[in-house]
Design a protein around this motif. Sequence first.
Motif, PDB file in Angstrom:
ATOM      1  N   MET A 149     -54.424  53.756 109.681  1.00 42.69           N
ATOM      2  CA  MET A 149     -54.461  52.845 110.822  1.00 42.69           C
ATOM      3  C   MET A 149     -55.547  51.795 110.648  1.00 42.69           C
ATOM      4  N   PHE A 181     -55.169  48.096 109.937  1.00 38.17           N
ATOM      5  CA  PHE A 181     -54.758  47.170 110.993  1.00 38.17           C
ATOM      6  C   PHE A 181     -55.915  46.754 111.892  1.00 38.17           C
ATOM      7  N   PHE A 199     -57.585  46.294 117.136  1.00 39.31           N
ATOM      8  CA  PHE A 199     -56.582  46.577 116.115  1.00 39.31           C
ATOM      9  C   PHE A 199     -55.292  45.818 116.430  1.00 39.31           C
ATOM     10  N   ALA A 204     -52.202  46.738 116.967  1.00 35.75           N
ATOM     11  CA  ALA A 204     -51.406  47.932 117.244  1.00 35.75           C
ATOM     12  C   ALA A 204     -49.914  47.646 117.112  1.00 35.75           C
ATOM     13  N   TYR A 264     -49.056  47.671 113.477  1.00 34.14           N
ATOM     14  CA  TYR A 264     -49.091  49.053 112.984  1.00 34.14           C
ATOM     15  C   TYR A 264     -47.797  49.777 113.350  1.00 34.14           C
ATOM     16  N   VAL A 298     -48.595  48.249 102.145  1.00 34.34           N
ATOM     17  CA  VAL A 298     -49.279  48.420 103.431  1.00 34.34           C
ATOM     18  C   VAL A 298     -50.761  48.085 103.258  1.00 34.34           C
ATOM     19  N   THR A 308     -50.404  59.188 108.038  1.00 39.38           N
ATOM     20  CA  THR A 308     -51.147  58.090 108.650  1.00 39.38           C
ATOM     21  C   THR A 308     -52.256  58.681 109.501  1.00 39.38           C
ATOM     22  N   TRP A 312     -49.438  51.496 121.158  1.00 36.39           N
ATOM     23  CA  TRP A 312     -49.830  52.789 120.604  1.00 36.39           C
ATOM     24  C   TRP A 312     -48.739  53.825 120.874  1.00 36.39           C
ATOM     25  N   ALA A 363     -46.100  53.278 118.298  1.00 32.71           N
ATOM     26  CA  ALA A 363     -46.520  53.822 117.012  1.00 32.71           C
ATOM     27  C   ALA A 363     -46.329  55.333 116.986  1.00 32.71           C
TER      28      ALA A 363
END
Length: 216
Positions: free
Chosen positions: A56, A59, A81, A83, A86, A103, A129, A141, A144
């Motif tokens: 993470m 990002f 971030f 997000a 991500y 990535v 991850t 989030w 994700a």
Amino acid sequence: MLESLAADAVALGERVPRAVLGIAGCPGAGKSTLVQWLLERIGQLRGAGWVAHVPMDGFHLADDQLRRLGRLGRKGAPDTFDAAGYARLLDRVREDTDIDVYVPGFDRTLEQPLAAALVVHPTARLVITEGNYLLLGTADWVRARQAMDQVWFVSADDQTRTARLTARHVEFGKSPDAARAWVTTVDQRNAELVSQTATAADRVILNGAQGWAISA
């Protein structure tokens, strides 16, 4: 105990064409240590390329963007971030199983994300991850989290965790006083937020003085 975690992670990857395992936890809890061990052990068990890594931290918004947004002084908080990026990348990792997927990584010396630093090969059956906010119940989030098959939460006692964080900040350039101040004013605030998400994890793993243990 670590061997059982590796076996469970392998089993997760064998259930579907490609699985995503999240490792969450507070800053300094030992997420990266566990992930590195899993990557190495699973590589030994299943061969090179069977498991891949998507941190993470890749990002993180770059410092130029954080200055523009006025957030540099709270770097590491959820809104520092990308997000959404991500979440989209995790979706792509799950879906694009027949090509290399590049990535971003994160350079701790530079304290900056690095584009295309890592790659998920078509041979990868499991992607691991890691990050603080994988179980945060807000906006992107949540999206994700939906791309992950399971999330394991790493927990450590606060004294050990903050000592590790302070040492890490010193190692990468902060003075001892600046490191302690950052841990107290920034990292601890983030840790309090992250600790509340442990109940949403599929498994809680303790990283204590006596070694690793499964709590739940």
